[in-house]
Design a protein around this motif. Sequence first.
Motif, short mmCIF file in Angstrom:
data_model
loop_
_atom_site.label_atom_id
_atom_site.label_comp_id
_atom_site.label_asym_id
_atom_site.label_seq_id
_atom_site.Cartn_x
_atom_site.Cartn_y
_atom_site.Cartn_z
N TYR A 65 0.84 -1.19 0.00
CA TYR A 65 0.00 0.00 0.00
C TYR A 65 0.88 1.25 0.00
O TYR A 65 2.08 1.19 0.28
CB TYR A 65 -1.00 0.00 1.16
CG TYR A 65 -0.39 0.07 2.54
CD1 TYR A 65 -0.17 1.30 3.17
CD2 TYR A 65 -0.05 -1.08 3.23
CE1 TYR A 65 0.37 1.36 4.45
CE2 TYR A 65 0.49 -1.04 4.50
CZ TYR A 65 0.71 0.19 5.10
OH TYR A 65 1.24 0.25 6.36
N GLU A 66 0.25 2.37 -0.32
CA GLU A 66 0.97 3.64 -0.46
C GLU A 66 0.34 4.70 0.42
O GLU A 66 -0.88 4.79 0.53
CB GLU A 66 0.92 4.08 -1.93
CG GLU A 66 1.64 5.35 -2.23
CD GLU A 66 1.59 5.69 -3.71
OE1 GLU A 66 2.30 6.64 -4.09
OE2 GLU A 66 0.86 5.04 -4.48
N THR A 67 1.18 5.49 1.07
CA THR A 67 0.76 6.67 1.81
C THR A 67 1.41 7.87 1.12
O THR A 67 2.23 7.69 0.22
CB THR A 67 1.21 6.59 3.29
OG1 THR A 67 2.63 6.74 3.36
CG2 THR A 67 0.77 5.29 3.94
N PRO A 68 1.09 9.08 1.54
CA PRO A 68 1.76 10.23 0.91
C PRO A 68 3.29 10.22 1.11
O PRO A 68 4.02 10.77 0.30
CB PRO A 68 1.14 11.44 1.61
CG PRO A 68 -0.20 10.95 2.06
CD PRO A 68 0.00 9.51 2.41
N GLU A 69 3.77 9.57 2.16
CA GLU A 69 5.19 9.58 2.49
C GLU A 69 5.98 8.37 2.01
O GLU A 69 7.17 8.44 1.81
CB GLU A 69 5.38 9.72 4.01
CG GLU A 69 4.79 10.99 4.58
CD GLU A 69 5.50 12.25 4.09
OE1 GLU A 69 6.74 12.23 4.00
OE2 GLU A 69 4.79 13.22 3.77
N GLU A 70 5.30 7.20 1.90
CA GLU A 70 6.05 5.97 1.63
C GLU A 70 5.16 4.90 0.99
O GLU A 70 3.95 5.01 0.97
CB GLU A 70 6.66 5.42 2.92
CG GLU A 70 5.64 5.01 3.95
CD GLU A 70 6.23 4.68 5.31
OE1 GLU A 70 7.45 4.74 5.48
OE2 GLU A 70 5.45 4.36 6.21
#
Length: 148
Positions: A49-54
């Motif tokens: 999964y992806e977050t804004p940071e990583e």
Amino acid sequence: MANIIRRGPFSELMNMRNEMDRLLGDTFRLFDQKLVDGRFGLNPSMDVYETPEEVVANIDLPGVKKEDIKINIVNNEVSVSGEVTRENKVENGTYFLQERSSGKFYRSFTVNTPIDTDKVKATFKDGVLELKLPKAEQAKPKEIQIDE
């Protein structure tokens, strides 16, 4: 009045072929993919999964020692490989069911954003490998203010 259903001479054979293709399709598709990759072996489950940071990947590797895991990142392609070894000896007994797999494993995925490889973190706990892949600064979203 009876309804008449017209059938071609090979319709039952075609139905049987379509059903066999459907049943065996996934098996052959996985086999073909491993041939294309040039790798045979175990294919551990994973979530990415992806977050804004990583970008974060969790890969299930039960029964694997952390020193048997290899992680590589080349051109935003992340690969995890290694080997699962199982002791298959039983004293004074005989297996009547043996489902746990052993052998080499390999998983890879491509990240669609540049990764800061110097800040990648890998942890291994309870048979789950967690990779935290921080996005490079140029890939992080930036809010732009509009001048008046």
